[in-house]
Design an enzyme around this catalytic site. Structure first.
Site, PDB file in Angstrom:
ATOM      1  N   SER A  55     -25.190 -28.830 -12.327  1.00  0.00           N
ATOM      2  CA  SER A  55     -24.535 -29.270 -11.092  1.00  0.00           C
ATOM      3  C   SER A  55     -25.557 -29.928 -10.165  1.00  0.00           C
ATOM      4  CB  SER A  55     -23.860 -28.089 -10.383  1.00  0.00           C
ATOM      5  OG  SER A  55     -24.764 -26.997 -10.267  1.00  0.00           O
ATOM      6  N   LYS A 123     -28.317 -21.678 -20.635  1.00  0.00           N
ATOM      7  CA  LYS A 123     -26.846 -21.656 -20.684  1.00  0.00           C
ATOM      8  C   LYS A 123     -26.369 -22.929 -21.363  1.00  0.00           C
ATOM      9  CE  LYS A 123     -24.078 -22.492 -16.953  1.00  0.00           C
ATOM     10  NZ  LYS A 123     -23.268 -23.624 -17.456  1.00  0.00           N
ATOM     11  N   GLU A 193     -15.119 -20.136 -16.017  1.00  0.00           N
ATOM     12  CA  GLU A 193     -14.928 -21.042 -14.864  1.00  0.00           C
ATOM     13  C   GLU A 193     -13.481 -21.523 -14.779  1.00  0.00           C
ATOM     14  OE1 GLU A 193     -17.811 -24.165 -14.299  1.00  0.00           O
ATOM     15  OE2 GLU A 193     -16.589 -25.126 -12.742  1.00  0.00           O
TER      16      GLU A 193
END
Ligand code: KIV
Length: 292
Positions: A55, A123, A193
């Site tokens: 992000s 991740k 998510e």
């Protein structure tokens, strides 16, 4: 940076500690960070995990999505974060295109996050066959992996955009199957998510590793938010699940505006911001200058 000795409160968070917290029912706190000051803030606030999320492509590098960010760009952010952290468990996000091609590519990329940036784990996104195979390969190479199911921004186009996932029985079953597959591949934790809270709650009994939610409701083991979302360092409202705890962008703008006004009105700099020199040195300097 603080040089205070490590106390029991400041012992680095480990994988067994994360699992222990899950079993004790103590919610895990994860936040993203992308540089030294955001890492310091996360560390001092006492979070359990820090994610150098891709992000950062949008929040600090200004890309339109997470897709274009390069491995080297994310590694640079991760190195800066490492310098600001002592206690939290540090996870580096594998960027799009850095792990999908082969197990070798995935292991090589993951190794760089550990060796060059000092990450504790990596991740990766997705719970399909490719992501599960890459997770298994990285774990077999000795690097802990966090999985990520539901809305996976790297493949948002294929998912139909940035929208909640698992909202039909079939789609929810797919999310569940992907989470279980990632767990079986050896992931130490999984991010859920943007899935319905009831779907997350129904999957939880099948997952023995810590589940970190973002837009997945309260039944999971912990929560993650993007640093810039929770502190209001970006424009717009953000996703439905975002809770704002500060309005730092407005504070930043107000500060720069006040500085600009002071410079333009000659209120800044004042006498207190300048350096002085002995009168005789100044006099001698003026004399020498005149002779130049
Ligand atoms: O990149 C990121 O910030 C993430 C979190 C939203 C989990 O993947």
């Amino acid at each position: 940076m603080s040089t205070a000795p490590l106390t029991s409160d400041h012992l680095p968070v480990t994988l067994p500690r994360l699992l222990e917290k899950k079993h004790l029912g103590e919610p895990l706190v994860m936040v993203t960070a992308y540089d030294y000051p955001s890492a310091l803030a996360a560390d001092k606030a006492g979070v359990d995990l820090v994610l150098v999320g891709d992000s950062g492509a949008m929040t600090v590098l200004g890309y339109e999505s997470t897709v274009p960010v390069s491995l080297d760009e994310l590694l640079m952010l991760a190195k800066a974060v490492r310098r600001g952290l002592r206690t939290p468990f540090l996870v580096g996000d594998l960027p799009f295109g850095s792990y999908e091609v082969s197990d070798e590519q995935a292991i090589t990329t993951a190794m760089r996050f550990v060796k060059e940036a000092g990450c504790d784990a990596v991740k990766l996104e997705g719970g399909g066959p490719t992501s599960v195979a890459r997770a298994r390969a990285i774990v077999a190479a000795g690097i802990p992996v966090m999985g990520h199911v539901g809305l996976t921004p790297q493949t948002a186009t294929a998912l139909g955009g940035y929208r909640a996932q698992g909202r039909t029985a079939t789609a929810a079953t797919r999310v569940a199957a992907e989470a279980v597959a990632l767990q079986e591949a050896g992931c130490f934790s999984i991010v859920f998510e943007a899935i319905p809270s009831a779907v997350a709650a129904a999957i939880m009994p099948r997952i023995q590793v810590p589940v970190i939610g973002i837009g997945a409701g309260p039944a999971v083991d912990g929560q993650v938010l993007v640093f810039h979302d929770l502190l209001g360092i970006r424009e717009g409202r953000g996703a439905k699940f975002v809770q704002r705890y500060a309005d730092i962008l407005s504070e930043m703008e107000a500060g720069v505006r006040a500085y600009a006004a002071d410079v333009r009105s000659r209120r800044y700099p004042g006498p207190e911001h300048g350096y002085s020199m002995p009168d005789e040195e100044l006099e001698a300097f003026q004399h020498q200058l005149a002779q130049l």
